[in-house]
Design a protein around this motif. Structure first.
Motif, PDB file in Angstrom:
ATOM      1  N   LEU A  27      -6.875   3.399   4.588  1.00 34.97           N
ATOM      2  CA  LEU A  27      -5.776   2.967   3.752  1.00 34.97           C
ATOM      3  C   LEU A  27      -6.064   3.362   2.312  1.00 34.97           C
ATOM      4  CD1 LEU A  27      -5.053  -0.597   5.188  1.00 34.97           C
ATOM      5  CD2 LEU A  27      -3.693   1.450   5.500  1.00 34.97           C
ATOM      6  N   PRO A  28      -5.076   3.856   1.568  1.00 37.80           N
ATOM      7  CA  PRO A  28      -5.307   4.289   0.205  1.00 37.80           C
ATOM      8  C   PRO A  28      -5.579   3.147  -0.736  1.00 37.80           C
ATOM      9  CG  PRO A  28      -2.971   4.387   0.734  1.00 37.80           C
ATOM     10  CD  PRO A  28      -3.690   4.066   1.998  1.00 37.80           C
ATOM     11  N   VAL A  29      -5.088   1.952  -0.453  1.00 38.88           N
ATOM     12  CA  VAL A  29      -5.282   0.806  -1.317  1.00 38.88           C
ATOM     13  C   VAL A  29      -5.531  -0.413  -0.454  1.00 38.88           C
ATOM     14  CG1 VAL A  29      -3.961   1.602  -3.297  1.00 38.88           C
ATOM     15  CG2 VAL A  29      -2.768   0.621  -1.370  1.00 38.88           C
TER      16      VAL A  29
ATOM     17  N   ARG B 150      -4.166   0.035 -13.709  1.00 36.65           N
ATOM     18  CA  ARG B 150      -5.377  -0.783 -13.750  1.00 36.65           C
ATOM     19  C   ARG B 150      -5.789  -1.249 -12.358  1.00 36.65           C
ATOM     20  NH1 ARG B 150      -2.916  -2.145 -18.655  1.00 36.65           N
ATOM     21  NH2 ARG B 150      -1.667  -3.823 -17.730  1.00 36.65           N
ATOM     22  N   VAL B 151      -4.801  -1.605 -11.526  1.00 33.83           N
ATOM     23  CA  VAL B 151      -5.120  -2.042 -10.165  1.00 33.83           C
ATOM     24  C   VAL B 151      -5.730  -0.893  -9.357  1.00 33.83           C
ATOM     25  CG1 VAL B 151      -4.116  -2.811  -7.986  1.00 33.83           C
ATOM     26  CG2 VAL B 151      -3.385  -3.862 -10.127  1.00 33.83           C
ATOM     27  N   LEU B 152      -5.155   0.292  -9.504  1.00 34.59           N
ATOM     28  CA  LEU B 152      -5.630   1.456  -8.748  1.00 34.59           C
ATOM     29  C   LEU B 152      -6.807   2.150  -9.417  1.00 34.59           C
ATOM     30  CD1 LEU B 152      -2.140   2.971  -7.838  1.00 34.59           C
ATOM     31  CD2 LEU B 152      -3.630   1.586  -6.381  1.00 34.59           C
TER      32      LEU B 152
ATOM     33  N   ALA C 142     -12.274   5.370  -3.009  1.00 34.89           N
ATOM     34  CA  ALA C 142     -11.666   4.126  -2.534  1.00 34.89           C
ATOM     35  C   ALA C 142     -10.558   4.360  -1.528  1.00 34.89           C
ATOM     36  CB  ALA C 142     -11.130   3.327  -3.720  1.00 34.89           C
ATOM     37  N   GLY C 143     -10.194   5.614  -1.301  1.00 35.70           N
ATOM     38  CA  GLY C 143      -9.110   5.949  -0.376  1.00 35.70           C
ATOM     39  C   GLY C 143      -8.093   6.828  -1.055  1.00 35.70           C
ATOM     40  N   PRO C 144      -7.537   7.811  -0.357  1.00 33.96           N
ATOM     41  CA  PRO C 144      -6.591   8.750  -0.968  1.00 33.96           C
ATOM     42  C   PRO C 144      -5.292   8.075  -1.371  1.00 33.96           C
ATOM     43  CG  PRO C 144      -6.627   9.040   1.407  1.00 33.96           C
ATOM     44  CD  PRO C 144      -7.727   8.075   1.089  1.00 33.96           C
TER      45      PRO C 144
END
Length: 234
Positions: free
Chosen positions: A4-6, A91-93, A145-147
């Protein structure tokens, strides 16, 4: 199964549109940002620089804002006579502003080539060339952290591959229309004319977006809805 990307569930189509509009308006109309609900609704339903076109109502946008707030992607604040909303996605990503501009263009306009993204991002970030766009796209695609983006399979007769964001999950399969063979590239004078036409269209889109932003700002200050015609005086 891909990573999962996020760390939150995929966004819905409406949540994607709302987040994209907030990120776009932060850069293009900073004097009116954070946005009121009316300004946000107008940005979601505008007819330029959007794919697909949407006809949302206030309830749908408010539901999307609630979902984005739960994910910490949107903040709500009080200002003047109305609540205002701002995004917190970068900021979250944990991504730089250049990458946020690319994600914004993908959220608002759908899959695009690196060259198309450079033009689409012009008012949010001025990339020096297509190579710099590709470099940031590669970083987003190879994120530890994931694409957050993925390069799509090349379409028939297409010279370049398109990119899609992954905030809403895996990209939908390309439609028959999208997968249909495109006309052969023009050459010589025809290619120059086509390039000039594309540049003119891009300039017109920028000018129209600027006019719309000014209208949104004036309407927000007067408490009018940009979608409702002003009442004449008898």
């Amino acid at each position: 199964m891909t990573d999962l990307p996020v760390s939150f569930p995929p966004l819905s189509a409406i949540e994607t549109r709302v987040l994209g509009v907030l990120a776009e308006k932060q850069r293009t109309v900073p004097d009116s940002y954070p946005l009121t609900l009316n300004a946000l609704l107008s940005g979601c339903n505008q007819k330029t620089s959007r794919y697909p076109l949407m006809e949302l109502d206030e309830a749908q946008v408010q539901d999307a804002l609630a979902g984005l707030t739960r994910r910490s992607l949107v903040n709500e604040s009080s200002g003047g006579r109305a609540m205002r909303y701002a995004h917190n996605a970068d900021r979250v990503l944990r991504i730089p502003s250049q990458s946020m501009a690319l994600l914004t263009a993908l959220m608002l306009r759908g899959p695009q080539t690196a060259g198309e993204l450079r033009i689409a991002c012009d008012r949010m970030h001025n990339f020096a060339d297509v190579s710099s766009v590709e470099a940031f796209l590669d970083e987003l695609a190879e994120r530890p952290a994931g694409p957050l983006v993925r390069k799509l399979p090349r379409q028939a007769n297409a010279r370049e591959q398109r990119w899609a964001h992954l905030l809403a999950g895996e990209p939908a399969p390309q439609s028959d229309e999208a997968a249909a063979p495109s006309p052969r590239p023009a050459s010589g004078a025809a290619a120059d004319e086509l390039q000039d036409l594309r540049a003119r269209v891009a300039n017109l889109e920028r000018e129209l977006a600027g006019t719309r932003a000014l209208l949104e700002r004036v309407c927000a200050e007067l408490g009018w809805s940009p979608q409702a015609p002003a009442q004449g005086v008898d």
